[in-house]
Design a protein around this motif. Sequence first.
Motif, PDB file in Angstrom:
ATOM      1  N   LEU A   1       5.009   1.133  -6.612  1.00 26.54           N
ATOM      2  CA  LEU A   1       4.547   1.408  -5.186  1.00 26.54           C
ATOM      3  C   LEU A   1       3.175   1.240  -5.055  1.00 26.54           C
ATOM      4  O   LEU A   1       2.378   1.223  -4.111  1.00 26.54           O
ATOM      5  N   ILE A   2       2.479   1.631  -6.486  1.00 34.34           N
ATOM      6  CA  ILE A   2       1.021   1.593  -6.434  1.00 34.34           C
ATOM      7  C   ILE A   2       0.450  -0.027  -6.555  1.00 34.34           C
ATOM      8  O   ILE A   2       0.442  -0.629  -7.446  1.00 34.34           O
ATOM      9  N   THR A   3      -0.405  -0.176  -5.439  1.00 39.87           N
ATOM     10  CA  THR A   3      -0.946  -1.572  -5.340  1.00 39.87           C
ATOM     11  C   THR A   3      -2.165  -1.646  -6.105  1.00 39.87           C
ATOM     12  O   THR A   3      -2.649  -2.541  -6.840  1.00 39.87           O
ATOM     13  N   LYS A   4      -2.961  -0.357  -6.105  1.00 45.06           N
ATOM     14  CA  LYS A   4      -4.362  -0.632  -6.495  1.00 45.06           C
ATOM     15  C   LYS A   4      -4.952   0.832  -6.713  1.00 45.06           C
ATOM     16  O   LYS A   4      -4.564   1.844  -5.845  1.00 45.06           O
ATOM     17  N   THR A   5      -5.706   1.096  -7.660  1.00 45.01           N
ATOM     18  CA  THR A   5      -6.249   2.382  -8.029  1.00 45.01           C
ATOM     19  C   THR A   5      -7.934   2.435  -7.506  1.00 45.01           C
ATOM     20  O   THR A   5      -8.351   1.235  -7.569  1.00 45.01           O
ATOM     21  N   TYR A   6      -8.714   3.520  -7.192  1.00 51.79           N
ATOM     22  CA  TYR A   6      -9.845   3.445  -6.698  1.00 51.79           C
ATOM     23  C   TYR A   6     -10.471   4.793  -7.351  1.00 51.79           C
ATOM     24  O   TYR A   6      -9.806   5.929  -7.623  1.00 51.79           O
ATOM     25  N   THR A   7     -11.741   4.646  -7.207  1.00 49.63           N
ATOM     26  CA  THR A   7     -12.555   5.711  -7.694  1.00 49.63           C
ATOM     27  C   THR A   7     -12.948   6.921  -6.338  1.00 49.63           C
ATOM     28  O   THR A   7     -12.712   6.001  -5.282  1.00 49.63           O
ATOM     29  N   LEU A   8     -13.264   7.801  -6.477  1.00 50.51           N
ATOM     30  CA  LEU A   8     -13.523   8.789  -5.304  1.00 50.51           C
ATOM     31  C   LEU A   8     -14.640   8.044  -4.385  1.00 50.51           C
ATOM     32  O   LEU A   8     -14.241   8.026  -3.372  1.00 50.51           O
ATOM     33  N   GLU A   9     -15.573   7.462  -5.056  1.00 54.52           N
ATOM     34  CA  GLU A   9     -16.581   6.957  -4.629  1.00 54.52           C
ATOM     35  C   GLU A   9     -16.112   5.561  -3.662  1.00 54.52           C
ATOM     36  O   GLU A   9     -16.763   5.225  -2.858  1.00 54.52           O
ATOM     37  N   GLN A  10     -15.091   5.221  -4.020  1.00 53.35           N
ATOM     38  CA  GLN A  10     -14.332   3.793  -3.245  1.00 53.35           C
ATOM     39  C   GLN A  10     -13.529   4.092  -2.293  1.00 53.35           C
ATOM     40  O   GLN A  10     -12.564   3.359  -1.855  1.00 53.35           O
ATOM     41  N   VAL A  11     -13.546   5.370  -1.865  1.00 51.73           N
ATOM     42  CA  VAL A  11     -12.538   5.842  -0.592  1.00 51.73           C
ATOM     43  C   VAL A  11     -12.333   4.961   0.585  1.00 51.73           C
ATOM     44  O   VAL A  11     -11.315   4.721   1.020  1.00 51.73           O
ATOM     45  N   ASN A  12     -13.517   4.854   0.969  1.00 49.09           N
ATOM     46  CA  ASN A  12     -13.695   3.761   2.072  1.00 49.09           C
ATOM     47  C   ASN A  12     -13.071   2.361   2.028  1.00 49.09           C
ATOM     48  O   ASN A  12     -12.185   1.958   2.875  1.00 49.09           O
ATOM     49  N   GLU A  13     -13.348   1.767   0.814  1.00 53.60           N
ATOM     50  CA  GLU A  13     -12.810   0.590   0.436  1.00 53.60           C
ATOM     51  C   GLU A  13     -11.242   0.675   0.317  1.00 53.60           C
ATOM     52  O   GLU A  13     -10.585  -0.077   0.939  1.00 53.60           O
ATOM     53  N   GLY A  14     -10.832   1.788  -0.077  1.00 49.68           N
ATOM     54  CA  GLY A  14      -9.490   1.945  -0.335  1.00 49.68           C
ATOM     55  C   GLY A  14      -8.607   2.167   0.933  1.00 49.68           C
ATOM     56  O   GLY A  14      -7.471   1.464   1.238  1.00 49.68           O
ATOM     57  N   TYR A  15      -9.627   2.765   1.999  1.00 47.81           N
ATOM     58  CA  TYR A  15      -8.567   2.796   3.500  1.00 47.81           C
ATOM     59  C   TYR A  15      -9.063   1.498   4.163  1.00 47.81           C
ATOM     60  O   TYR A  15      -8.098   1.056   4.957  1.00 47.81           O
ATOM     61  N   ASP A  16     -10.148   0.638   3.787  1.00 44.50           N
ATOM     62  CA  ASP A  16     -10.268  -0.801   4.433  1.00 44.50           C
ATOM     63  C   ASP A  16      -8.959  -1.402   4.053  1.00 44.50           C
ATOM     64  O   ASP A  16      -8.276  -2.255   4.773  1.00 44.50           O
ATOM     65  N   ASP A  17      -8.478  -1.371   2.648  1.00 44.69           N
ATOM     66  CA  ASP A  17      -7.464  -2.151   2.080  1.00 44.69           C
ATOM     67  C   ASP A  17      -5.983  -1.451   2.792  1.00 44.69           C
ATOM     68  O   ASP A  17      -5.172  -2.448   3.054  1.00 44.69           O
ATOM     69  N   LEU A  18      -5.821  -0.379   3.052  1.00 40.17           N
ATOM     70  CA  LEU A  18      -4.700   0.175   3.667  1.00 40.17           C
ATOM     71  C   LEU A  18      -4.468  -0.473   5.076  1.00 40.17           C
ATOM     72  O   LEU A  18      -3.555  -0.980   5.686  1.00 40.17           O
ATOM     73  N   LEU A  19      -5.780  -0.420   5.824  1.00 38.25           N
ATOM     74  CA  LEU A  19      -5.753  -0.811   7.400  1.00 38.25           C
ATOM     75  C   LEU A  19      -5.516  -2.443   7.494  1.00 38.25           C
ATOM     76  O   LEU A  19      -4.967  -2.817   8.278  1.00 38.25           O
ATOM     77  N   ASN A  20      -6.235  -2.959   6.293  1.00 36.07           N
ATOM     78  CA  ASN A  20      -5.989  -4.603   6.518  1.00 36.07           C
ATOM     79  C   ASN A  20      -4.597  -5.018   5.806  1.00 36.07           C
ATOM     80  O   ASN A  20      -4.058  -5.914   5.517  1.00 36.07           O
TER      81      ASN A  20
END
Length: 370
Positions: A339-358
């Motif tokens: 189920l896990i597509t990608k991992t992020y650091t805390l600092e990358q939280v916006n990038e993680g949500y951009d990926d979710l929204l995209n």
Amino acid sequence: MKTKAAVVYETGKPIEIEELELDGPKDGEVLIRYTHAGLCHSDVHIAHGDLEARLPMVLGHEGAGVIEEVGPGVTRVKPGDHVVCSFIPNCGVCRWCATGQQAICDMGATILEGYLPGERFPFTGPKGNYGAMCMLGTFSQYSTIHQNSVVKVDDDLPLDKAVLVGCGVPTGWGSAVNAADVKPGETVIVSGVGGIGINAVQGARYAGAKNLIAVDPLQNKREKAMELGATHAVGTIEEAADLARQMTNGNGADKAVVTAGIVTEEIVTGAFDAIGKAGTVVLTGLNKLSAQNVNLPGSIFTLFKKTVKGSLFGDCNPTTDIPKILGLYQSGDLKLDELITKTYTLEQVNEGYDDLLNGKNVRGVLVHEH
Ligand SMILES: NC(=O)c1ccc[n+]([C@@H]2O[C@H](COP(=O)([O-])OP(=O)(O)OC[C@H]3O[C@@H](n4cnc5c(N)ncnc54)[C@H](O)[C@@H]3O)[C@@H](O)[C@H]2O)c1
Ligand SMILES: [Zn+2]
Ligand SMILES: [Zn+2]
């Protein structure tokens, strides 16, 4: 103590990383070191203002970690215990907990205010008091949370996978197994294959759905649904409805579980039209609290004996369902790693949500550094 956390100050603005002061555990509370946090769509609803929360708020409600310290009166866990968090606390004694409905425990009333019992805020910083999403704030390295929000898990379970059992897995799995009550041989539609919907697919398959039709506009999501148990995957609810009718002598689906990221009237109406006689639609995905997204013909409810119902946390009882679901993972009956597509650091939280929204992620996971 100090902790680094991802904060929403203002809706519509990027999430900010801030160093905050964390208050230690009082009566019934624990200090947790989060190791991992899942990126669920509900946190974006807060950041976008769809779910109106008290701000500033430390985001994150899917989490796992290690208990560092316990306050007076804590009996459920001890320092060193590995835990998965429950995004709704369970007190065990309110009317709902006492009748096997922990997902709607009265203690959950303030999850969007983000304070602990006694209106005590766990975090303070440049803008005063900061709440914690779902009284957890898993996008912080450390947090002070109530013991009713944690479930102890086996030490040998990998927390980087078990973290998903804090929200996405039980919510999706339970939406199919508990709320839709999928029975062997049924025809089931899951509308929206994100972190929640993929687990509705897994739950419906485990419960014995004969025909399991996943709906998502995105090809990568449809492929993942087929990989994890769907028998068919299509881009629109209309195609799913046609397929369901073909497979059921024209009746339609027995169950439709709605797990899209933003649940519109069109999506609800599509699911309602896709179910047949005595069919049930389960609404798990969200929209703005004020959105009037259910507008359906009452006479069709009556004449076809249809049901439309909401479900929070997949109607699960976290104290028993979190260990049960992790047991299914251990026995290979439920997939988490996939189920896990990608991992992020805390600092990358916006990038993680951009990926979710995209639409790139089935689930993204934050890995905390300490
Ligand atoms: N009820 C609960 O207890 C509960 C708990 C957690 C999350 N949620 C809600 O569930 C929803 C899903 O969360 P998530 O983390 O899986 O989100 P997500 O963004 O990972 O997944 C949503 C999926 O819906 C798909 N989608 C978009 N439009 C669609 C359409 N018209 N038809 C079918 N699919 C469509 C997207 O492509 C995406 O794959 C969110 O609204 C979230 O807030 C509810
Ligand atoms: Zn969630
Ligand atoms: Zn309760």
